[in-house]
Enzyme design. Structure first.
Site, PDB file in Angstrom:
ATOM      1  N   TYR A   1       3.617   9.843   0.075  1.00 43.01           N
ATOM      2  CA  TYR A   1       4.671   9.269   0.911  1.00 43.01           C
ATOM      3  C   TYR A   1       6.062   9.572   0.365  1.00 43.01           C
ATOM      4  O   TYR A   1       7.063   9.299   1.035  1.00 43.01           O
ATOM      5  CB  TYR A   1       4.508   7.745   1.026  1.00 43.01           C
ATOM      6  CG  TYR A   1       3.191   7.278   1.596  1.00 43.01           C
ATOM      7  CD1 TYR A   1       2.329   8.145   2.265  1.00 43.01           C
ATOM      8  CD2 TYR A   1       2.801   5.951   1.466  1.00 43.01           C
ATOM      9  CE1 TYR A   1       1.123   7.704   2.772  1.00 43.01           C
ATOM     10  CE2 TYR A   1       1.592   5.495   1.978  1.00 43.01           C
ATOM     11  CZ  TYR A   1       0.755   6.381   2.624  1.00 43.01           C
ATOM     12  OH  TYR A   1      -0.445   5.927   3.123  1.00 43.01           O
TER      13      TYR A   1
ATOM     14  N   LYS B   1      -1.935   6.064  -4.261  1.00 42.45           N
ATOM     15  CA  LYS B   1      -2.927   7.108  -4.016  1.00 42.45           C
ATOM     16  C   LYS B   1      -2.493   8.399  -4.691  1.00 42.45           C
ATOM     17  O   LYS B   1      -1.299   8.694  -4.792  1.00 42.45           O
ATOM     18  CB  LYS B   1      -3.098   7.340  -2.510  1.00 42.45           C
ATOM     19  CG  LYS B   1      -3.336   6.060  -1.731  1.00 42.45           C
ATOM     20  CD  LYS B   1      -3.428   6.305  -0.236  1.00 42.45           C
ATOM     21  CE  LYS B   1      -3.418   5.000   0.528  1.00 42.45           C
ATOM     22  NZ  LYS B   1      -2.063   4.430   0.679  1.00 42.45           N
TER      23      LYS B   1
ATOM     24  N   HIS C   1      -6.795  10.214  -1.850  1.00 39.69           N
ATOM     25  CA  HIS C   1      -6.166  10.071  -0.535  1.00 39.69           C
ATOM     26  C   HIS C   1      -6.997  10.705   0.593  1.00 39.69           C
ATOM     27  O   HIS C   1      -7.136  10.120   1.659  1.00 39.69           O
ATOM     28  CB  HIS C   1      -4.762  10.682  -0.569  1.00 39.69           C
ATOM     29  CG  HIS C   1      -3.827  10.086   0.430  1.00 39.69           C
ATOM     30  ND1 HIS C   1      -2.463  10.074   0.280  1.00 39.69           N
ATOM     31  CD2 HIS C   1      -4.045   9.461   1.612  1.00 39.69           C
ATOM     32  CE1 HIS C   1      -1.891   9.474   1.302  1.00 39.69           C
ATOM     33  NE2 HIS C   1      -2.839   9.105   2.130  1.00 39.69           N
TER      34      HIS C   1
ATOM     35  N   ASP D   1       0.846  -1.190   0.000  1.00 37.38           N
ATOM     36  CA  ASP D   1       0.000   0.000   0.000  1.00 37.38           C
ATOM     37  C   ASP D   1       0.887   1.247   0.000  1.00 37.38           C
ATOM     38  O   ASP D   1       1.532   1.555   0.997  1.00 37.38           O
ATOM     39  CB  ASP D   1      -0.903   0.005   1.232  1.00 37.38           C
ATOM     40  CG  ASP D   1      -1.813   1.217   1.264  1.00 37.38           C
ATOM     41  OD1 ASP D   1      -2.885   1.150   0.630  1.00 37.38           O
ATOM     42  OD2 ASP D   1      -1.451   2.226   1.898  1.00 37.38           O
TER      43      ASP D   1
END
Length: 287
Positions: free
Chosen positions: A58, A87, A120, A53
């Site tokens: 990130y 995402k 997100h 994931d």
């Protein structure tokens, strides 16, 4: 079959309302830098994870992509056994911007497609999910995304998205753990055929220190973390626990040799409280 692949083979598949199946346990990679995430994903794949994931927010998709390529999961038969989620960055919501963002993300991940693409955060104060979803549908129609999901959507957000697009997402990924169970959100999702996926499934470790998980763990000869993750599994929730350590990755995958009793479930259910560990979807944007 090695012990590592046996562990991965035990993970149940959750069938989504569009017919796709997602492994119920995955690896989260939040707060791992781009260089550091590569060995983390490599070790997870080696011990049996088949669900990663990720997210643009990130800032480590390149490192994830290097790991997928290095271990052989970027293409060929191995790719078909992997579920890769990513995402969209909130600042790139919108039709054209989402399509451009996806092209960049796919290149970083070194893949031809992703299994799930997600909005997100709903950003209700700057709502663009309807237009974003239309871009997502195009990507799905083109075969570059298999299924479409959202994160942190409350029932009002899901209603608004459905009203604008005629669709519900297959998955809603939300903060969910024993001290923040979001029962109204999970009930709404299940009523509308939306699978629930938990991030921070142990409240970033905070839910391990209340004594209940420790007492139950002692009965079963497992760790408190395994007790809480097993609680999620038996509730039908998809989970993405994060660990950078191989032994903890193995532990988080080893959830299928014991079962909780009804009374143990009730004790964990009773831990529900009023305080989240993360951000409020009504006000937060992960740009």
């Amino acid at each position: 079959m090695t012990q590592e692949t046996q562990a991965g083979a035990q993970v149940p598949m959750v069938r989504l309302h569009d017919g796709n199946e997602i492994p119920q346990v995955g690896l989260g990679v939040l707060r791992i830098d781009d260089e550091g995430v590569t060995p983390v994903v490599e070790s997870a794949l080696q011990v049996g994870y088949r669900h990663i994931d990720g997210a643009a927010g990130y800032d480590n998709e390149g490192g994830v992509g290097r790991a997928l390529e290095e271990v052989g999961y970027a293409s060929g038969p191995q790719r078909e056994r992997l579920w890769m989620t990513t995402k969209l960055r909130d600042s790139e919501q919108g039709y054209d911007s989402a399509l451009r963002a996806f092209d960049r993300q796919l290149g970083l991940l070194r893949l031809d497609y992703v299994d799930m693409y997600m909005i997100h955060w709903p950003t209700p104060f700057d709502w663009r999910s309807g237009e974003t979803w239309k871009a997502f549908v195009r990507l799905r129609d083109e075969g570059r995304v298999r299924t479409l999901g959202v994160c942190n959507f409350m029932p009002s957000d899901l209603e608004r998205l459905h009203g604008e697009t005629g669709e519900y997402p297959t998955v809603n990924q939300i903060e969910l753990h024993p001290t923040w169970q979001q029962r109204e959100v999970t009930a709404y999702c299940r009523e509308h055929g939306i699978a629930v996926e938990a991030y921070s499934p142990m409240a970033r470790g905070a839910d391990l220190a209340n004594g209940v998980a420790e007492e139950i763990a002692a009965v079963h000869g497992v760790t408190p973390a395994q007790v809480i993750l097993r609680w999620h599994i038996e509730n039908g929730t998809i989970i993405i626990p994060k660990s950078v350590h191989r032994d903890r990755q193995e532990e988080n995958l080893d959830l299928f040799g014991f079962a909780l009793t009804d009374e143990e479930h009730r004790r964990i259910d009773a831990l529900d409280g009023p305080t989240r560990a993360g951000h409020d979807p009504a006000t937060f944007s992960y740009a």
